[in-house]
Write a protein that holds these residues in place. Sequence first.
Motif, PDB file in Angstrom:
ATOM      1  N   ILE A  74       0.847  -1.195   0.000  1.00 55.14           N
ATOM      2  CA  ILE A  74       0.000   0.000   0.000  1.00 55.14           C
ATOM      3  C   ILE A  74       0.881   1.243   0.000  1.00 55.14           C
ATOM      4  CG2 ILE A  74      -1.776   1.301   1.228  1.00 55.14           C
ATOM      5  CD1 ILE A  74      -2.867  -1.248   0.173  1.00 55.14           C
ATOM      6  N   MET A  75       0.529   2.199  -0.815  1.00 54.37           N
ATOM      7  CA  MET A  75       1.159   3.514  -0.764  1.00 54.37           C
ATOM      8  C   MET A  75       0.059   4.562  -0.884  1.00 54.37           C
ATOM      9  SD  MET A  75       2.902   4.125  -4.535  1.00 54.37           S
ATOM     10  CE  MET A  75       3.360   5.805  -4.054  1.00 54.37           C
ATOM     11  N   MET A  76       0.397   5.798  -0.592  1.00 58.42           N
ATOM     12  CA  MET A  76      -0.562   6.888  -0.687  1.00 58.42           C
ATOM     13  C   MET A  76      -0.126   7.837  -1.798  1.00 58.42           C
ATOM     14  SD  MET A  76      -1.698   9.740   2.177  1.00 58.42           S
ATOM     15  CE  MET A  76      -2.509   8.555   3.247  1.00 58.42           C
ATOM     16  N   ILE A  77      -1.085   8.193  -2.673  1.00 53.87           N
ATOM     17  CA  ILE A  77      -0.825   9.158  -3.737  1.00 53.87           C
ATOM     18  C   ILE A  77      -1.698  10.389  -3.502  1.00 53.87           C
ATOM     19  CG2 ILE A  77      -0.929   9.630  -6.205  1.00 53.87           C
ATOM     20  CD1 ILE A  77      -0.265   6.816  -6.781  1.00 53.87           C
ATOM     21  N   ILE A  78      -1.078  11.544  -3.592  1.00 46.09           N
ATOM     22  CA  ILE A  78      -1.741  12.815  -3.316  1.00 46.09           C
ATOM     23  C   ILE A  78      -1.708  13.665  -4.577  1.00 46.09           C
ATOM     24  CG2 ILE A  78      -1.727  14.883  -1.865  1.00 46.09           C
ATOM     25  CD1 ILE A  78       0.410  12.739  -0.254  1.00 46.09           C
ATOM     26  N   LEU A  79      -2.838  14.221  -4.969  1.00 49.62           N
ATOM     27  CA  LEU A  79      -2.895  15.184  -6.061  1.00 49.62           C
ATOM     28  C   LEU A  79      -3.075  16.577  -5.476  1.00 49.62           C
ATOM     29  CD1 LEU A  79      -5.121  13.649  -8.885  1.00 49.62           C
ATOM     30  CD2 LEU A  79      -2.656  13.479  -8.558  1.00 49.62           C
ATOM     31  N   GLN A  80      -2.166  17.467  -5.833  1.00 47.36           N
ATOM     32  CA  GLN A  80      -2.292  18.879  -5.478  1.00 47.36           C
ATOM     33  C   GLN A  80      -2.720  19.621  -6.744  1.00 47.36           C
ATOM     34  OE1 GLN A  80      -2.158  20.602  -2.775  1.00 47.36           O
ATOM     35  NE2 GLN A  80      -0.900  19.561  -1.258  1.00 47.36           N
ATOM     36  N   ASN A  81      -3.968  20.042  -6.821  1.00 50.07           N
ATOM     37  CA  ASN A  81      -4.459  20.767  -7.985  1.00 50.07           C
ATOM     38  C   ASN A  81      -4.152  22.254  -7.828  1.00 50.07           C
ATOM     39  OD1 ASN A  81      -5.705  18.502  -9.335  1.00 50.07           O
ATOM     40  ND2 ASN A  81      -7.259  18.542  -7.731  1.00 50.07           N
ATOM     41  N   GLN A  82      -3.464  22.825  -8.823  1.00 52.48           N
ATOM     42  CA  GLN A  82      -3.043  24.225  -8.771  1.00 52.48           C
ATOM     43  C   GLN A  82      -3.514  24.959 -10.018  1.00 52.48           C
ATOM     44  OE1 GLN A  82      -1.658  24.393  -5.179  1.00 52.48           O
ATOM     45  NE2 GLN A  82      -0.973  26.110  -6.441  1.00 52.48           N
ATOM     46  N   SER A  83      -4.178  26.084  -9.831  1.00 53.19           N
ATOM     47  CA  SER A  83      -4.503  26.954 -10.966  1.00 53.19           C
ATOM     48  C   SER A  83      -3.501  28.098 -11.070  1.00 53.19           C
ATOM     49  CB  SER A  83      -5.925  27.515 -10.821  1.00 53.19           C
ATOM     50  OG  SER A  83      -6.085  28.206  -9.599  1.00 53.19           O
ATOM     51  N   ASP A  84      -2.712  28.302 -10.010  1.00 57.85           N
ATOM     52  CA  ASP A  84      -1.669  29.329  -9.999  1.00 57.85           C
ATOM     53  C   ASP A  84      -0.349  28.701  -9.577  1.00 57.85           C
ATOM     54  OD1 ASP A  84      -3.344  31.722 -10.553  1.00 57.85           O
ATOM     55  OD2 ASP A  84      -4.270  31.174  -8.647  1.00 57.85           O
ATOM     56  N   ILE A  85       0.740  29.327  -9.963  1.00 58.50           N
ATOM     57  CA  ILE A  85       2.063  28.845  -9.575  1.00 58.50           C
ATOM     58  C   ILE A  85       2.285  29.104  -8.086  1.00 58.50           C
ATOM     59  CG2 ILE A  85       4.549  29.135  -9.927  1.00 58.50           C
ATOM     60  CD1 ILE A  85       3.869  30.021 -12.803  1.00 58.50           C
ATOM     61  N   HIS A  86       2.811  28.120  -7.400  1.00 53.74           N
ATOM     62  CA  HIS A  86       3.153  28.268  -5.984  1.00 53.74           C
ATOM     63  C   HIS A  86       4.680  28.244  -5.887  1.00 53.74           C
ATOM     64  CE1 HIS A  86       3.349  27.810  -1.701  1.00 53.74           C
ATOM     65  NE2 HIS A  86       2.050  27.664  -1.569  1.00 53.74           N
ATOM     66  N   TYR A  87       5.258  29.377  -5.518  1.00 51.85           N
ATOM     67  CA  TYR A  87       6.712  29.509  -5.553  1.00 51.85           C
ATOM     68  C   TYR A  87       7.404  28.918  -4.324  1.00 51.85           C
ATOM     69  CZ  TYR A  87       6.243  32.294  -9.740  1.00 51.85           C
ATOM     70  OH  TYR A  87       5.967  32.690 -11.025  1.00 51.85           O
ATOM     71  N   ALA A  88       6.639  28.315  -3.445  1.00 49.03           N
ATOM     72  CA  ALA A  88       7.239  27.587  -2.320  1.00 49.03           C
ATOM     73  C   ALA A  88       6.717  26.154  -2.294  1.00 49.03           C
ATOM     74  CB  ALA A  88       6.925  28.288  -0.999  1.00 49.03           C
ATOM     75  N   MET A  89       6.334  25.620  -3.452  1.00 48.63           N
ATOM     76  CA  MET A  89       5.710  24.303  -3.503  1.00 48.63           C
ATOM     77  C   MET A  89       6.588  23.187  -2.932  1.00 48.63           C
ATOM     78  SD  MET A  89       3.004  22.605  -4.041  1.00 48.63           S
ATOM     79  CE  MET A  89       1.905  23.636  -5.021  1.00 48.63           C
ATOM     80  N   PRO A  90       7.907  23.151  -3.167  1.00 46.70           N
ATOM     81  CA  PRO A  90       8.701  22.086  -2.552  1.00 46.70           C
ATOM     82  C   PRO A  90       8.593  22.067  -1.030  1.00 46.70           C
ATOM     83  CG  PRO A  90       9.948  23.094  -4.316  1.00 46.70           C
ATOM     84  CD  PRO A  90       8.728  23.958  -4.113  1.00 46.70           C
ATOM     85  N   VAL A  91       8.599  23.256  -0.407  1.00 46.41           N
ATOM     86  CA  VAL A  91       8.472  23.316   1.049  1.00 46.41           C
ATOM     87  C   VAL A  91       7.077  22.873   1.481  1.00 46.41           C
ATOM     88  CG1 VAL A  91       8.458  24.849   3.053  1.00 46.41           C
ATOM     89  CG2 VAL A  91      10.222  25.101   1.310  1.00 46.41           C
ATOM     90  N   ARG A  92       6.067  23.310   0.736  1.00 53.56           N
ATOM     91  CA  ARG A  92       4.698  22.931   1.064  1.00 53.56           C
ATOM     92  C   ARG A  92       4.510  21.417   1.002  1.00 53.56           C
ATOM     93  NH1 ARG A  92      -0.666  24.885  -2.341  1.00 53.56           N
ATOM     94  NH2 ARG A  92      -2.105  23.340  -1.479  1.00 53.56           N
ATOM     95  N   ILE A  93       4.983  20.794  -0.086  1.00 53.29           N
ATOM     96  CA  ILE A  93       4.823  19.344  -0.229  1.00 53.29           C
ATOM     97  C   ILE A  93       5.654  18.612   0.811  1.00 53.29           C
ATOM     98  CG2 ILE A  93       5.318  17.388  -1.746  1.00 53.29           C
ATOM     99  CD1 ILE A  93       4.459  19.107  -4.093  1.00 53.29           C
ATOM    100  N   MET A  94       6.865  19.086   1.041  1.00 52.30           N
ATOM    101  CA  MET A  94       7.716  18.465   2.058  1.00 52.30           C
ATOM    102  C   MET A  94       7.030  18.488   3.415  1.00 52.30           C
ATOM    103  SD  MET A  94      11.662  19.439   3.051  1.00 52.30           S
ATOM    104  CE  MET A  94      11.221  21.112   3.501  1.00 52.30           C
ATOM    105  N   ASN A  95       6.422  19.606   3.749  1.00 50.49           N
ATOM    106  CA  ASN A  95       5.728  19.736   5.029  1.00 50.49           C
ATOM    107  C   ASN A  95       4.543  18.786   5.118  1.00 50.49           C
ATOM    108  OD1 ASN A  95       5.071  21.184   7.579  1.00 50.49           O
ATOM    109  ND2 ASN A  95       3.250  21.785   6.409  1.00 50.49           N
ATOM    110  N   GLU A  96       3.761  18.680   4.027  1.00 52.65           N
ATOM    111  CA  GLU A  96       2.560  17.843   4.058  1.00 52.65           C
ATOM    112  C   GLU A  96       2.909  16.359   4.081  1.00 52.65           C
ATOM    113  OE1 GLU A  96       0.282  19.189   0.743  1.00 52.65           O
ATOM    114  OE2 GLU A  96      -0.238  21.095   1.701  1.00 52.65           O
ATOM    115  N   GLU A  97       3.937  15.972   3.325  1.00 50.95           N
ATOM    116  CA  GLU A  97       4.333  14.567   3.363  1.00 50.95           C
ATOM    117  C   GLU A  97       4.966  14.217   4.709  1.00 50.95           C
ATOM    118  OE1 GLU A  97       6.708  13.707  -0.070  1.00 50.95           O
ATOM    119  OE2 GLU A  97       4.984  13.758  -1.430  1.00 50.95           O
ATOM    120  N   ALA A  98       5.739  15.149   5.268  1.00 53.95           N
ATOM    121  CA  ALA A  98       6.311  14.914   6.603  1.00 53.95           C
ATOM    122  C   ALA A  98       5.204  14.750   7.632  1.00 53.95           C
ATOM    123  CB  ALA A  98       7.236  16.066   6.988  1.00 53.95           C
ATOM    124  N   ALA A  99       4.126  15.536   7.478  1.00 53.53           N
ATOM    125  CA  ALA A  99       2.992  15.406   8.390  1.00 53.53           C
ATOM    126  C   ALA A  99       2.363  14.021   8.272  1.00 53.53           C
ATOM    127  CB  ALA A  99       1.954  16.492   8.087  1.00 53.53           C
TER     128      ALA A  99
END
Length: 340
Positions: A74-99
Motif C-alpha cells: 500500500i502507498m498513498m498518492i496525493i494530487l495537489q491541484n493548482q490553478s496558480d504557480i506556488h513559488y514555495a511548492m517544494p516546502v509545502r509538499i515536504m511539510n505535508e508529506e512529513a505530516a
Amino acid sequence: MSDKDIISIDYFEDNERFADLINGYLFEGREIIRSEDFRESDSKVSRIQKMTDGSNAQAVVRDVVKYLQVHLKIMMIILQNQSDIHYAMPVRIMNEEAAGYHKQWRRIAREHKRKRDLKGAEYLSGFSSKDRLMPLATIVVYFGQKPWDGPRNLSSMLNMDGIPKNLRNIIADYPIHVLEVRRFQNIERFRTDLQVVFGFLQNTESRENLTAYVRANQKQFENLEQDAFQLIRVMSHSPELKNIKSTCMTDSGGVNMCKAIQDMIHEGERRGEKRGERRGIRRGEKRGEKRGQLLGLEKGIKLTKRIYYLQSMGFDDAAIAEECRISEKEVAQILDFSVT
C-alpha cells in the motif's frame, strides 16, 4: 475552499480518472494501475506539536488523497491541484508529506505502547527495527496558462552562495513532480475524458483551434460528463461557458460541448457586435468622412463591428484580413482610426 478547488477535487475523486492520470503521466498510457486498486483516504493529516501550554493539533489539508495497492503493498498518492504557480511548492509538499509520515509514526508508537513490546532504543523511538512506514507520493496538477517557472526541488529555493561543496553535499534536496495540463504533449495516452479536458484547455488561447479541436472530437464532446464540463469551465476562465450549461444538457445528464461552443461563439459575437457598434457609431460620427473615404460609412461601421469581434476572439491582423476579405493594411487602418 474556492470553486476551482471544490470542482477539481470532485473531478479527480473518480477512481477511473485517477488511475488514467497515473498511467498516462507515469506509465506512458499502459494500464498498469486499475481503478479498483485505489482505496479512499481522508484528505487531512494532523501533526501534534507540543507547546508550552499543552498540545496543539495542526491539520494539513490536501486536495485528493487515495491509497494505492500495488503487488500487495500500500502507498498513498496525493494530487495537489493548482490553478496558480506556488513559488514555495517544494516546502509545502515536504511539510505535508512529513505530516503524513509523522502521523504514521505516532500511530505505530501508540500501538507499541499499548502492547508494551519494545525495549531500549526501540522503546525510546516508539519504532522497532522491523517497522516500516507507508510511502507517500505527491503529484502537482497545474492548470495555469503561464508555464510553470516555480521551483521543482528544494535546492532551487536555497541560497547556496559561499557554502563549500562538501557542506552543500550534505544538504538534503526534495524534488517535486509537476504535471502541466496545458503543456502535456501526450494526451493521447489518456483513455478517459481526461484526454478531451486536457485537449480543450490546451486550445483555449485560439478560438479557431478550439473550435477545430471540439469538432475533431465531436463524439466525446456531444455528451461530456457534468463534472468534466465544470472543470473546463472554471479552469478556462470563460464567462460565456458559465451561463450556458442549462441550455446544453443532454438527455443522459451530460453536457453537449459542441452546442456549448456554438453558444459561446454566438455570445462572443453578440458582445463583439455591440461593442463594435458602439465604437463604430461613435468613431463613425467623429471620423465618418475619413472612414467613408476608405470604405464608405455604412460599410465601414459594419466592418468595424466584425473586426472588433474577431480581434476580441484572438484573431491577428492577417486572420482578420482573410476573414473579412480585405488587406492587412486596411485592417490596421481601421483599428488605428478607432484608437486615435
